[in-house]
Design a protein around this motif. Structure first.
Motif: not given
Length: 171
Positions: A147-150, A21-25
């Motif tokens: 980063h996935p969003t930034r 869960n941590t790495f999937a984020s």
């Protein structure tokens, strides 16, 4: 009360769920979000010098960390650690407890310093904590983390020389 102890084989299912869960984020660690269980087992359990878990009174795993040499050979006196805290346990001092524990363990294993190679600069809570525990930012890697969003954000290299005095809780 939290207990920090060495990893045992029976811990893996809980650790895997936490790490997956941590790495999937994709916002704090460089592991690919779709890393396989075998890849993460190797990285978190097989490859490090030691892996530890933090458990509550009932034995539920609240967090985990790894401890390993940062480099081989002539750089092997500097260690590297990675820490993961379960979302339900965040903000309760567990990362602090694991970091202090890891410094004591590192000293016992003969390490003289600890280095974090890729602290995501947008992970401000972690940066503040590591600085509070005596780690200095010794380098900034521009755009080193995707980063996935930034998008591309900076990563920090953080370092601390270890001795019995500096590994103690600074509070």
């Amino acid at each position: 009360m939290t207990t920090i102890r060495r990893f045992q084989a029976a811990d893996w299912p809980e650790i895997w769920a936490l790490l997956r869960n941590t790495f999937a984020s994709g916002d704090t660690y460089a592991y690919a979000p779709d890393s396989t269980e075998a890849e993460i087992y190797h990285a978190w359990i097989t490859s490090p010098a030691a892996t530890y878990v933090a458990c509550d009174d009932a034995g539920q795993i609240l967090g985990t960390y790894t401890l390993k040499p940062n480099q081989p050979g002539l750089g092997g006196h500097v260690c590297n650690c990675g820490y993961v805290v379960a979302p339900a346990a965040q903000g309760q001092g567990l990362a602090t407890a694991m970091c202090l524990h890891s410094q004591a363990q590192a000293l016992d294993l003969g390490f003289r310093a600890m280095q974090f190679n890729l602290v995501v600069a947008t992970n401000e809570r972690a940066v503040r904590l590591w600085q509070h525990l005596g780690f200095a930012v010794v380098g900034r890697l521009p755009g080193a983390f995707r980063h996935p969003t930034r998008g591309f954000v900076d990563a920090l290299v953080m370092f601390k020389t270890l001795d019995k005095r500096t590994a103690a809780d600074p509070r």
